[in-house]
Motif scaffolding. Structure first.
Motif, PDB file in Angstrom:
ATOM      1  N   GLY A  30      -2.266 -11.776   5.239  1.00 14.75           N
ATOM      2  CA  GLY A  30      -1.245 -10.898   4.409  1.00 14.75           C
ATOM      3  C   GLY A  30      -1.518  -9.371   4.722  1.00 14.75           C
ATOM      4  O   GLY A  30      -0.555  -8.387   4.401  1.00 14.75           O
ATOM      5  N   SER A  31      -2.674  -9.004   5.138  1.00  8.38           N
ATOM      6  CA  SER A  31      -2.755  -7.804   5.576  1.00  8.38           C
ATOM      7  C   SER A  31      -1.939  -7.184   7.041  1.00  8.38           C
ATOM      8  O   SER A  31      -1.796  -6.380   7.200  1.00  8.38           O
ATOM      9  N   ILE A  32      -1.510  -8.342   7.415  1.00  7.09           N
ATOM     10  CA  ILE A  32      -0.810  -8.146   8.772  1.00  7.09           C
ATOM     11  C   ILE A  32       0.607  -8.212   8.589  1.00  7.09           C
ATOM     12  O   ILE A  32       1.592  -7.448   8.924  1.00  7.09           O
ATOM     13  N   VAL A  33       0.988  -9.461   7.860  1.00  6.93           N
ATOM     14  CA  VAL A  33       2.358  -9.720   7.382  1.00  6.93           C
ATOM     15  C   VAL A  33       3.253  -8.883   6.567  1.00  6.93           C
ATOM     16  O   VAL A  33       4.098  -8.477   6.847  1.00  6.93           O
ATOM     17  N   GLY A  34       2.375  -8.370   5.479  1.00  9.67           N
ATOM     18  CA  GLY A  34       2.934  -7.365   4.645  1.00  9.67           C
ATOM     19  C   GLY A  34       3.152  -5.889   5.188  1.00  9.67           C
ATOM     20  O   GLY A  34       4.386  -5.584   5.105  1.00  9.67           O
ATOM     21  N   PRO A  35       2.421  -5.139   6.278  1.00 13.26           N
ATOM     22  CA  PRO A  35       2.983  -4.307   6.869  1.00 13.26           C
ATOM     23  C   PRO A  35       4.193  -4.429   7.847  1.00 13.26           C
ATOM     24  O   PRO A  35       4.919  -3.638   8.106  1.00 13.26           O
ATOM     25  N   LEU A  68      13.221   7.315  12.497  1.00 12.96           N
ATOM     26  CA  LEU A  68      11.406   7.324  12.089  1.00 12.96           C
ATOM     27  C   LEU A  68      10.898   8.589  11.132  1.00 12.96           C
ATOM     28  O   LEU A  68      10.246   8.474  10.347  1.00 12.96           O
ATOM     29  N   ALA A  69      11.554   9.805  11.746  1.00 11.51           N
ATOM     30  CA  ALA A  69      11.053  11.095  10.842  1.00 11.51           C
ATOM     31  C   ALA A  69      11.284  10.695   9.336  1.00 11.51           C
ATOM     32  O   ALA A  69      10.715  11.186   8.444  1.00 11.51           O
ATOM     33  N   VAL A  70      12.574  10.279   9.044  1.00 15.93           N
ATOM     34  CA  VAL A  70      13.121   9.941   7.858  1.00 15.93           C
ATOM     35  C   VAL A  70      12.134   9.146   6.876  1.00 15.93           C
ATOM     36  O   VAL A  70      11.726   9.362   5.564  1.00 15.93           O
ATOM     37  N   VAL A  71      11.993   7.982   7.686  1.00 18.31           N
ATOM     38  CA  VAL A  71      10.824   6.967   6.923  1.00 18.31           C
ATOM     39  C   VAL A  71       9.604   7.526   6.745  1.00 18.31           C
ATOM     40  O   VAL A  71       9.034   7.319   5.536  1.00 18.31           O
ATOM     41  N   LEU A  72       8.923   8.140   7.651  1.00 17.36           N
ATOM     42  CA  LEU A  72       7.691   8.728   7.561  1.00 17.36           C
ATOM     43  C   LEU A  72       7.683   9.838   6.747  1.00 17.36           C
ATOM     44  O   LEU A  72       6.615  10.058   5.656  1.00 17.36           O
ATOM     45  N   LEU A  73       8.684  10.490   6.257  1.00 12.62           N
ATOM     46  CA  LEU A  73       8.517  11.588   5.126  1.00 12.62           C
ATOM     47  C   LEU A  73       8.715  11.000   3.978  1.00 12.62           C
ATOM     48  O   LEU A  73       8.036  11.497   3.066  1.00 12.62           O
ATOM     49  N   VAL A  74       9.487   9.895   3.799  1.00 13.94           N
ATOM     50  CA  VAL A  74       9.589   9.064   2.558  1.00 13.94           C
ATOM     51  C   VAL A  74       8.113   8.695   2.183  1.00 13.94           C
ATOM     52  O   VAL A  74       7.569   8.634   1.068  1.00 13.94           O
ATOM     53  N   LEU A  75       7.532   7.988   3.144  1.00 13.41           N
ATOM     54  CA  LEU A  75       6.198   7.250   3.054  1.00 13.41           C
ATOM     55  C   LEU A  75       5.118   8.399   2.424  1.00 13.41           C
ATOM     56  O   LEU A  75       4.347   8.064   1.623  1.00 13.41           O
ATOM     57  N   LEU A  76       5.117   9.438   3.532  1.00 16.60           N
ATOM     58  CA  LEU A  76       4.159  10.273   3.073  1.00 16.60           C
ATOM     59  C   LEU A  76       4.201  11.231   1.883  1.00 16.60           C
ATOM     60  O   LEU A  76       3.241  11.614   1.238  1.00 16.60           O
ATOM     61  N   VAL A 147      -1.321  -0.253  -0.837  1.00 18.43           N
ATOM     62  CA  VAL A 147       0.050  -0.845  -0.222  1.00 18.43           C
ATOM     63  C   VAL A 147       0.363   0.014   0.744  1.00 18.43           C
ATOM     64  O   VAL A 147       0.714  -0.326   2.014  1.00 18.43           O
ATOM     65  N   LEU A 148       0.253   1.294   0.745  1.00 19.21           N
ATOM     66  CA  LEU A 148       0.422   2.276   1.696  1.00 19.21           C
ATOM     67  C   LEU A 148      -0.849   2.936   2.625  1.00 19.21           C
ATOM     68  O   LEU A 148      -0.529   3.827   3.429  1.00 19.21           O
ATOM     69  N   SER A 149      -1.915   2.109   2.506  1.00 15.20           N
ATOM     70  CA  SER A 149      -3.177   2.603   2.955  1.00 15.20           C
ATOM     71  C   SER A 149      -3.155   2.207   4.387  1.00 15.20           C
ATOM     72  O   SER A 149      -3.762   3.153   5.220  1.00 15.20           O
ATOM     73  N   SER A 150      -2.288   1.166   5.009  1.00 23.59           N
ATOM     74  CA  SER A 150      -2.460   1.052   6.325  1.00 23.59           C
ATOM     75  C   SER A 150      -1.202   1.595   6.938  1.00 23.59           C
ATOM     76  O   SER A 150      -0.440   1.198   7.706  1.00 23.59           O
ATOM     77  N   LEU A 151      -1.224   2.859   6.591  1.00 30.78           N
ATOM     78  CA  LEU A 151      -0.146   3.738   7.359  1.00 30.78           C
ATOM     79  C   LEU A 151       0.167   3.796   8.679  1.00 30.78           C
ATOM     80  O   LEU A 151       1.201   3.907   9.514  1.00 30.78           O
ATOM     81  N   PHE A 152      -1.208   3.806   9.352  1.00 31.89           N
ATOM     82  CA  PHE A 152      -1.328   3.919  10.714  1.00 31.89           C
ATOM     83  C   PHE A 152      -0.577   2.645  11.470  1.00 31.89           C
ATOM     84  O   PHE A 152       0.425   2.846  12.365  1.00 31.89           O
ATOM     85  N   LEU A 153      -0.957   1.351  10.729  1.00 28.57           N
ATOM     86  CA  LEU A 153      -0.180   0.415  11.253  1.00 28.57           C
ATOM     87  C   LEU A 153       1.117   0.292  11.136  1.00 28.57           C
ATOM     88  O   LEU A 153       2.049  -0.207  11.912  1.00 28.57           O
ATOM     89  N   ILE A 154       1.692   0.860   9.903  1.00 32.59           N
ATOM     90  CA  ILE A 154       3.288   0.576   9.668  1.00 32.59           C
ATOM     91  C   ILE A 154       3.719   1.810  10.450  1.00 32.59           C
ATOM     92  O   ILE A 154       5.098   1.343  11.071  1.00 32.59           O
ATOM     93  N   VAL A 155       3.134   2.942  10.715  1.00 33.18           N
ATOM     94  CA  VAL A 155       3.736   3.775  11.709  1.00 33.18           C
ATOM     95  C   VAL A 155       3.880   3.094  13.183  1.00 33.18           C
ATOM     96  O   VAL A 155       5.155   3.108  13.737  1.00 33.18           O
ATOM     97  N   VAL A 156       3.098   2.706  13.735  1.00 34.98           N
ATOM     98  CA  VAL A 156       3.067   2.037  15.069  1.00 34.98           C
ATOM     99  C   VAL A 156       4.283   1.073  15.062  1.00 34.98           C
ATOM    100  O   VAL A 156       4.872   0.833  15.815  1.00 34.98           O
TER     101      VAL A 156
END
Length: 365
Positions: A30-35, A68-76, A147-156
């Motif tokens: 789940g730690s991979i599928v979720g992101p 990508l910038a729009v999504v990152l702005l919302v997440l951050l 939920v948002l802690s794996s931000l690096f994986l989500i960004v990649v």
């Protein structure tokens, strides 16, 4: 018996066993599928922006960078607000210890006045610890941040999917000639997911703004936090409204007493129930393609499989499963009807009712 000669009950049992095994496997990773699913959902959400830039002959790098910038702005922004609110809650918590203890003492006196002054009840009331309550609230915030802690994986993943999105779109269009059902199912999945996210976000923002205003008027602490929480829980079907109501109602009880708590509950019901139950469904319509029962079951299943992230992505995950297993099957019309709660469309040739045979008439040659 089916056309292949296997009993239908055996097929159902085998499919159910395969579903259980698959869900257990998804839960294990789940730690991979979720992101991955979160990144896919976000890429689908901003795909109209990329399409608009492509139609206006924008450079390829801009078609990737701007969405990508729009999504990152919302997440951050969400991470920053939740982190700041969690820190403020930790600072504010000790100031309510006296009010909480006084409230427990009042409950004991009230229960004793009604004749329920048993040792078990007094023991249960005395076991209420303000530190445990605040710890529970902080654990909820920590789970949201997790939920948002794996931000690096989500960004990649967002970057990779944004780069591959135009290629995938051309592949799906090319597959329409050889696999029309699969191509149509994938396009329907992206359309329904995008419309669900857009409508839920718009009405979630409306509810959040009105909730923040109501909490400011009622002098409930941390109104911005509870507004963001109301926006996040708007994506959780069926029970999201209740999850977003509990924290501000408890703080209203500690800050202003039962009257403030009741006013918070009434305000949330007037705002959220009216908008989410009467106005939002008219705009969302049947675009999601899931019945009320299917929506509630999807919430239970995906929350069990992926935790809080599964609850947030319950609808997109169910739409993806429907697209891959039901809508892509030309013979899956009745399965789709059971999921959506709508009768399948009849073909023009079958819309006319068959005429009964008349006795004594010769058969047509």
């Amino acid at each position: 018996m089916t056309r292949q000669g296997f009993p239908r009950a055996l097929i159902v049992l085998v499919c159910a066993a395969a579903a259980v095994i698959t869900l257990a496997g998804v839960q294990a990773v789940g730690s991979i599928v979720g992101p991955v699913v979160l990144a896919l959902t976000l890429v689908i959400a901003v795909s109209p922006v990329r399409g608009w830039l492509a139609r206006h002959n924008a450079p390829v790098w801009l078609q990737v960078a701007f969405p990508l910038a729009v999504v990152l702005l919302v997440l951050l922004g969400m991470v920053a607000v939740l982190s700041l609110a969690a820190a403020q809650l930790a600072i504010l918590a000790p100031t309510y210890a006296d009010q909480f203890n006084a409230m427990v003492a009042d409950l004991q006196h009230w229960a004793a006045g009604l004749g329920y002054g048993s040792e078990q009840l007094n023991k249960a009331l005395s076991s209420l610890d303000f530190g445990k309550v605040i710890g529970l609230a902080q654990s909820v915030l920590s789970s949201l941040l997790g939920v948002l802690s794996s931000l690096f994986l989500i960004v990649v993943l967002l970057l990779a999917m944004s780069l591959d999105a135009p290629v995938f779109a051309r592949i799906v269009d090319a597959a329409s000639t050889e696999r029309p059902a699969l191509a149509r199912a994938l396009k329907t999945f992206t359309y329904r997911t995008r419309r669900y996210l857009i409508v839920s976000t718009v009405f979630g923002l409306i509810c959040s703004v009105l909730d923040v205003i109501a909490l400011y008027v009622l002098s409930v602490p941390l109104p911005l936090l509870w507004g963001v929480l109301a926006l996040i829980t708007n994506y959780i079907p069926n029970i999201g409204f209740i999850l977003g109501l509990i924290p501000p109602a408890l703080l209203g009880l500690l800050e202003g007493g039962p009257k403030t708590m009741l006013l918070v509950i009434v305000a949330y019901i007037a705002i959220n129930v009216v908008i989410q139950s009467f106005i939002q469904p008219k705009f969302l319509g049947d675009a999601v393609g899931l019945s009320t029962t299917a929506t509630f079951l999807s919430l239970i299943v995906w929350a069990w499989v992926l935790g809080p992230l599964g609850a947030l992505l319950a609808i997109p995950l169910s739409l993806l499963v429907r697209a891959l297993l039901v809508d892509s099957d030309p013979d899956g019309a009745w399965a789709a009807a059971l999921i959506s709660g709508r009768l399948p469309e009849r073909s023009p040739a079958s819309q006319a009712d068959p005429q009964p045979e008349q006795p004594g008439q010769p058969e047509p040659r």
